[in-house]
Design an enzyme around this catalytic site. Structure first.
Site, PDB file in Angstrom:
ATOM      1  N   HIS A  31      -9.979 -13.235  -1.506  1.00  0.00           N
ATOM      2  CA  HIS A  31      -9.433 -13.714  -0.058  1.00  0.00           C
ATOM      3  C   HIS A  31     -10.575 -13.474   0.951  1.00  0.00           C
ATOM      4  O   HIS A  31     -11.380 -12.703   1.242  1.00  0.00           O
ATOM      5  CB  HIS A  31      -8.416 -12.849   0.662  1.00  0.00           C
ATOM      6  CG  HIS A  31      -7.139 -12.451  -0.498  1.00  0.00           C
ATOM      7  ND1 HIS A  31      -5.916 -13.168  -0.154  1.00  0.00           N
ATOM      8  CD2 HIS A  31      -6.966 -11.442  -1.605  1.00  0.00           C
ATOM      9  CE1 HIS A  31      -4.946 -12.809  -1.204  1.00  0.00           C
ATOM     10  NE2 HIS A  31      -5.862 -11.796  -1.876  1.00  0.00           N
ATOM     11  N   ASP A  61      -9.858  -8.382  -4.225  1.00  0.00           N
ATOM     12  CA  ASP A  61      -8.924  -7.558  -5.064  1.00  0.00           C
ATOM     13  C   ASP A  61      -9.396  -7.728  -6.303  1.00  0.00           C
ATOM     14  O   ASP A  61      -9.290  -8.777  -7.323  1.00  0.00           O
ATOM     15  CB  ASP A  61      -7.499  -8.358  -4.984  1.00  0.00           C
ATOM     16  CG  ASP A  61      -6.758  -7.951  -3.599  1.00  0.00           C
ATOM     17  OD1 ASP A  61      -7.038  -7.183  -3.050  1.00  0.00           O
ATOM     18  OD2 ASP A  61      -6.199  -9.264  -3.177  1.00  0.00           O
ATOM     19  N   GLU A 102     -11.208  -9.689   1.806  1.00  0.00           N
ATOM     20  CA  GLU A 102     -10.588  -8.799   0.918  1.00  0.00           C
ATOM     21  C   GLU A 102     -11.105  -9.243  -0.472  1.00  0.00           C
ATOM     22  O   GLU A 102     -10.794 -10.463  -0.740  1.00  0.00           O
ATOM     23  CB  GLU A 102      -9.195  -8.534   1.031  1.00  0.00           C
ATOM     24  CG  GLU A 102      -8.442  -7.871  -0.137  1.00  0.00           C
ATOM     25  CD  GLU A 102      -6.919  -7.844   0.369  1.00  0.00           C
ATOM     26  OE1 GLU A 102      -6.001  -7.267  -0.467  1.00  0.00           O
ATOM     27  OE2 GLU A 102      -6.411  -8.481   1.387  1.00  0.00           O
ATOM     28  N   GLU A 160      -5.031  -5.785  -9.190  1.00  0.00           N
ATOM     29  CA  GLU A 160      -3.613  -5.477  -8.593  1.00  0.00           C
ATOM     30  C   GLU A 160      -2.848  -5.794  -9.935  1.00  0.00           C
ATOM     31  O   GLU A 160      -2.885  -6.654 -10.608  1.00  0.00           O
ATOM     32  CB  GLU A 160      -3.456  -6.576  -7.741  1.00  0.00           C
ATOM     33  CG  GLU A 160      -4.120  -6.435  -6.247  1.00  0.00           C
ATOM     34  CD  GLU A 160      -3.450  -7.383  -5.303  1.00  0.00           C
ATOM     35  OE1 GLU A 160      -2.715  -6.664  -4.417  1.00  0.00           O
ATOM     36  OE2 GLU A 160      -3.675  -8.241  -5.356  1.00  0.00           O
TER      37      GLU A 160
END
Length: 448
Positions: free
Chosen positions: A238, A224, A222, A227
């Site tokens: 991640h 991101d 993942e 956020e």
């Protein structure tokens, strides 16, 4: 209608009580600076939000499965179908040109919906696959209506382009109906993984009337990009030790509740760049350098070791554009961390050491692992959600809450540690929204 549903049997199929019409969303693909072409895309709602039924009888109701229709995974998948979505009426989702607006609490004809998660499609049955290495991804976001405890997120995950149809014959719904989600948290709340119902050991969540957890999780790498709410923001890679989606079971899921967070196949903590956490509390927020009370354009660059697509990912850079000017990302101001303003393996190692955090990012492969996944391509996810686990304190408050006052790395935003409870946020800020617009993708320094 019933005959049509029965013909689709022996698989997770589709129902047509509600027509599935994907909202249109345009974006721009750049070949070079100043040279871009409009792409006519669509968005699709994640399958987890959809009505799941057999000829009008709920397979899943509230946060439990039907014991008659879903006594076991295969029977459940064979019995049940995913229905189309009334995007604005049920889910508070609307598009206009290059703009997507996600509502928080939507009172529909049959139920009240909380948040949503959508994906960008290339065509009716395929997700758009972004290969980010040696490229930049840009968008504009309005977080002004997001209070503490909410997260308007834009990110990439290593889903299958077709939603898993070609790999799993039991899945006939596919990307057209938003199947195949996974992320680095290895979520157990997915109702279907690889087209198979996640009914085994299903336990309703005690503090969420719409969700539960099954035996299996859906793991994948993942990235991101964003956020955020109006109080705080972070961007965070991640990584996982596998490429693509892996249905996990037991220890490989890395479940925190079982004290196995760092024993699984994915790095759940990630390596985050949160300006507030990294020593600049005046950088992002209402009236700050990057003013969250107004729309802001966010630029994220995936730099390689040799400046070519063939190179290994070496750095993730961030820039902002607001009020007609380019704003460089804030610099780190924490003892023990080099005063840079981007994410690299060195930054991650220094940050983990300075904050006393488990360096699972490095253990799971760091930038080398992420670079490998970027070659395969990733799916764009846009969502709005509240946090039934820890009230989003990891993003916008002091976390963990039992840390010593002023402990390095615990102050992540100015929100109170008592904020963010879903019951509070849902009752006090039901009209919260996030708007994403003007998505651009192309070579580095071409899109802003």
């Amino acid at each position: 209608m019933i005959l049509a549903l029965l013909v689709l049997g022996k698989s997770l199929g589709i129902a047509t009580n509600q027509a599935e019409t994907h909202p249109k969303l345009t974006w721009t693909r750049y070949q070079s600076k100043g040279s871009g072409s409009t792409v006519n895309g669509e968005i699709v709602l994640d399958s987890n939000w959809r009505w799941t039924h057999h000829s009008g009888t709920n397979c899943y109701d509230g946060n439990t499965w039907s014991t008659s229709l879903c006594p076991d995974p295969t029977t459940c998948s064979n019995n049940c179908d995913l229905d189309g979505a009334d995007y604005p009426g049920t889910y508070g989702i609307s598009t206009s040109g290059n703009s997507l607006k996600l509502g928080f609490v939507t009172h529909g004809s049959y139920s009240t919906n909380i948040g949503s998660r959508v994906y960008l499609l290339k065509d009716t049955k395929s997700y758009e696959m972004f290969k980010l290495k040696n490229k930049e991804f840009t968008f504009t976001v309005d977080d002004s209506k997001l209070p503490c405890g909410l997260n308007g997120a834009l990110y990439f995950v290593a889903m299958d382009e077709d939603g898993g149809v070609s790999k799993n014959s039991i899945n006939k719904a596919g990307a057209q109906y938003g199947t195949g989600y996974c992320d680095a948290q290895c979520p157990h709340d997915m109702k279907f993984i690889n087209g198979e119902a996640n009914v085994l050991d299903w336990k309703p969540q005690s503090n969420d009337e719409n969700s539960g957890n099954g035996r299996y999780g859906a793991c994948c790498t993942e990235m991101d990009i964003w956020e955020a709410n109006s109080m705080a923001t972070a961007y965070t890679p991640h990584v996982c030790t596998v490429t693509g989606l892996r249905r996990c079971e037991g220890t490989e899921c890395g479940d925190t509740d079982n004290d196995q967070r760092y024993n699984g196949i994915c790095d759940k903590d990630g390596c985050d760049f949160n300006s507030y956490r990294l020593g600049d509390k005046s950088f992002f927020g209402v009236g700050k350098t990057v003013d969250s009370s107004k729309p802001v354009t966010v630029v994220t660059q995936f730099v390689t070791s040799n400046g070519q697509d063939s190179g290994t990912l070496s750095e993730i850079r961030r820039k902002y554009v607001q009020g007609g000017k380019v704003i460089e990302n804030s610099k780190v101001n924490v003892a023990g961390i080099t005063a840079g303003n981007s994410v690299t393996d060195t930054f991650c190692n220094e940050q983990k050491k300075a904050f006393g955090d488990n360096n699972d990012f490095e253990k799971k492969g760091g930038f080398g692992a992420l670079s490998k996944q970027l070659v395969a391509g990733m799916v764009l996810v846009l969502s709005l959600w509240d946090d039934h686990s820890v009230n989003m304190l990891w993003l916008d408050s002091t976390y963990p809450t039992n840390a010593a006052a002023g402990a390095l790395g615990t102050e992540r935003g100015a929100c109170a540690t008592s904020s963010g409870k879903p019951s509070d946020v849902e009752s006090q800020s039901p009209d919260a929204t996030v708007t994403f617009s003007d998505i651009k993708f192309g070579p580095i320094d071409s899109t802003y």
